[in-house]
Design an enzyme around this catalytic site. Structure first.
Site, PDB file in Angstrom:
ATOM      1  N   ASP A 111       0.804  -1.224   0.000  1.00  0.00           N
ATOM      2  CA  ASP A 111       0.000   0.000   0.000  1.00  0.00           C
ATOM      3  C   ASP A 111       0.836   1.274   0.000  1.00  0.00           C
ATOM      4  OD1 ASP A 111       0.695  -0.510   2.847  1.00  0.00           O
ATOM      5  OD2 ASP A 111      -0.536   1.276   3.184  1.00  0.00           O
ATOM      6  N   ASP A 164       5.972   0.396   2.980  1.00  0.00           N
ATOM      7  CA  ASP A 164       6.334  -0.845   3.669  1.00  0.00           C
ATOM      8  C   ASP A 164       5.805  -2.026   2.864  1.00  0.00           C
ATOM      9  OD1 ASP A 164       3.619  -0.648   4.154  1.00  0.00           O
ATOM     10  OD2 ASP A 164       3.860   0.030   6.214  1.00  0.00           O
ATOM     11  N   TYR A 178      -5.014   0.664   9.634  1.00  0.00           N
ATOM     12  CA  TYR A 178      -6.198   0.991   8.836  1.00  0.00           C
ATOM     13  C   TYR A 178      -7.457   0.619   9.600  1.00  0.00           C
ATOM     14  CZ  TYR A 178      -3.211   2.009   4.838  1.00  0.00           C
ATOM     15  OH  TYR A 178      -2.275   2.573   3.998  1.00  0.00           O
ATOM     16  N   GLU A 219       5.776   9.988   2.735  1.00  0.00           N
ATOM     17  CA  GLU A 219       5.328   8.650   2.341  1.00  0.00           C
ATOM     18  C   GLU A 219       4.196   8.781   1.337  1.00  0.00           C
ATOM     19  OE1 GLU A 219       4.672   4.272   4.313  1.00  0.00           O
ATOM     20  OE2 GLU A 219       4.177   6.011   5.542  1.00  0.00           O
TER      21      GLU A 219
END
Length: 519
Positions: A87, A90, A239, A485
């Site tokens: 996603d 990572d 999440y 990120e």
């Protein structure tokens, strides 16, 4: 006295010089609305998804600094879970944001497929979608079983490694009738239903397969209700489903209606409109977690079709909430408007704010098209708005992303002359596996690569990073993960918008100086 002197000096300037200065001033204002190459942005945005691929890479892989990874995913559980997307920076495969990414890519192709094809990127867009849906087909191993996650965020974050070197846990987690996850199953159903529309003409057999899975997943999500983060506890820190699952159930039903034209799916959206919050929640964000604004905008578009007249009362209420979202982005509500930075960027949250900007740009563009095709105008508390003004504002957000901002920086990596080069991304920040196949261990990556001052050796082209803070400031440092990120669901909504703006040639649609940000 000082003010009087300044006034006198201005009056003393010869008339021809005053006229010349005025011309320069006007030119300066309008030159802030730069021309951007949206075709290039589209091409690069689709490249990003190849950087995020997990599994065995295909022969036509264009991002050559990546190699095969995660080839044993699911092995411990006796299921093939190889593939899908990482996603962000990572290596955990999180089901909910991955599914939302695929839904948004698919929606972009459904709305702007011709424009994407005109830009020469249609096949790449379909490949990006199919890389996700192929994985969902594998992950849906039983009508009432969906594998929700591969990898563990906690152990993954202890390591800084290339995906090709992973030594972290690849534990897989599932939802089923005993441990349900209506939000995850609903979003995956939406993704597969939307993708089934995309592939209907080019690959009808695959389209039918996706629709079959989507219908089973919706039935599973509706019959066994519950939040997926209650069943898969390890996801809560990453999440968590804050909005619950009712928005995803409405979202999935709407996409299944679009894919099948079956009345029972529409009646679900109508009958559950009130108790599931579809006509109750007035939103100011649209994201991987909160789908209400998307539901409301799709429901609004149904009003244009004659066959939906019997449901017009409920659909009008959906449209009222959709317009609250649009007006909030335009800063034309009496209250509950989305904040903006001094440079004019929509600002929702400190962490990865660009995800909300890209989804807003997409929904604004969609709604502008809806108003144009229906010959209507948007009525906000702050006045009546034409479709051109909505599209122009969406364009201003995209242009900010591409470089029209106080930092004079593109937040889409690889686009323009100035963009983030120290993105918080393990694979991009370590020498490519194809260049150096020597194993890089868990702490070795932190010691030798994470903290180094040099720029990333690999370019994460097309990634939309988290972006600037509330004052338009941005620090390009891989340790500054709130800003540097990037995530797949940041870039996904922009694919369709880039194609639309490319088709329009990038013109400033209403040349209204009041819409030009000053900073």
């Amino acid at each position: 006295m000082e003010v009087e002197k300044k006034q006198y000096r201005v009056l003393a300037i010869p008339r021809f010089l005053q006229q010349w200065c005025t011309l320069i001033f006007i030119f300066t204002i309008f030159s802030t609305a730069r021309a951007f190459d949206y075709n290039e942005a589209l091409t690069k945005s689709l490249l990003y998804f190849e950087s995020q691929r997990s599994g065995r890479l295909p022969y036509n892989q264009r991002v050559t600094w990546r190699d095969h990874s995660g080839l044993t995913d699911g092995l411990e559980q006796g299921v093939d879970l190889v593939g899908g997307y990482y996603d962000a920076g990572d290596h955990v495969k999180f089901g909910l944001p991955m599914a939302f990414t695929v839904t948004m890519l698919s929606w972009g192709v459904i709305e702007y497929g011709e424009q994407i094809a005109g830009a020469g990127e249609y096949e790449h867009a379909l490949e990006a979608i199919k890389w996700g849906t192929d994985y969902f087909v594998k992950a849906h191993t039983n009508p009432n079983v969906l594998w929700a996650e591969v990898g563990d965020g906690d152990t993954d974050h202890y390591c800084w490694q290339r995906p090709e070197d992973m030594t972290t846990s690849r534990q897989a987690y599932k939802i089923d009738q005993n441990d349900p996850g209506s939000d995850l199953a609903g979003e995956t159903a939406a993704a597969m239903a939307a993708a089934s529309i995309v592939f209907r003409k080019t690959n009808p057999h695959y389209s039918h397969l996706l629709l079959h899975h989507a219908q089973q997943l919706f039935e599973f999500s509706d019959k066994y209700r519950g939040k997926y983060d209650s069943s898969v506890g390890v996801v809560k820190s990453y999440y968590a489903s804050v909005s619950g699952y009712k928005d995803e159930l409405l979202w999935a039903a709407l996409w299944l209606y679009k894919a099948t034209d079956r009345e029972d799916y529409l009646k679900y959206v109508i009958n559950k409109a009130h108790c599931f919050g579809g006509i109750g929640w007035a939103m100011t964000e649209f994201s991987w977690d909160v789908k209400y604004a998307g539901v409301q905008i799709i429901a609004s578009k149904l009003l244009l079709e004659e066959k939906h007249k019997e449901h017009s009362h409920i659909l009008e209420q959906y449209r009222s909430k959709a317009e609250h979202y649009i007006c909030s982005c335009l800063n034309k509500n009496n209250e509950s408007n989305v904040d903006r930075t001094p440079g004019g960027l929509l600002y929702v949250r400190q962490w990865n704010n660009m995800q909300y900007v890209s989804t807003a740009a997409f929904l604004l563009t969609i709604y502008s098209d809806y108003l144009q095709s229906s010959g209507q105008k948007l009525k906000c508390h702050g006045g009546v708005v034409r479709h051109q003004e909505i599209l122009n504002f969406a364009k201003s957000q995209v242009d900010y992303i591409l470089g029209s901002n106080p930092m004079d920086m593109s937040y889409l990596v690889g686009y323009g002359s100035k963009y983030p080069k120290s993105v918080h991304h393990r694979g991009a920040s370590i020498v490519s596996y194809r260049e150096n196949k020597g194993f890089i261990g868990c702490t070795q990556g932190y010691d030798n690569w994470y903290g180094r001052r040099e720029l990333n050796p690999n370019l994460l082209v097309g990634a939309l990073v988290g972006g600037p803070d509330c004052l338009d400031n941005f620090r390009d440092d891989r340790g500054n993960y709130m800003q540097t990120e990037a995530c797949t669901y940041n870039t996904a909504p922009l694919v369709g918008v880039f194609a639309k703006l490319h088709q329009l040639g990038g013109q400033n649609l209403n040349h209204d100086p009041t819409l030009i940000s000053t900073y």
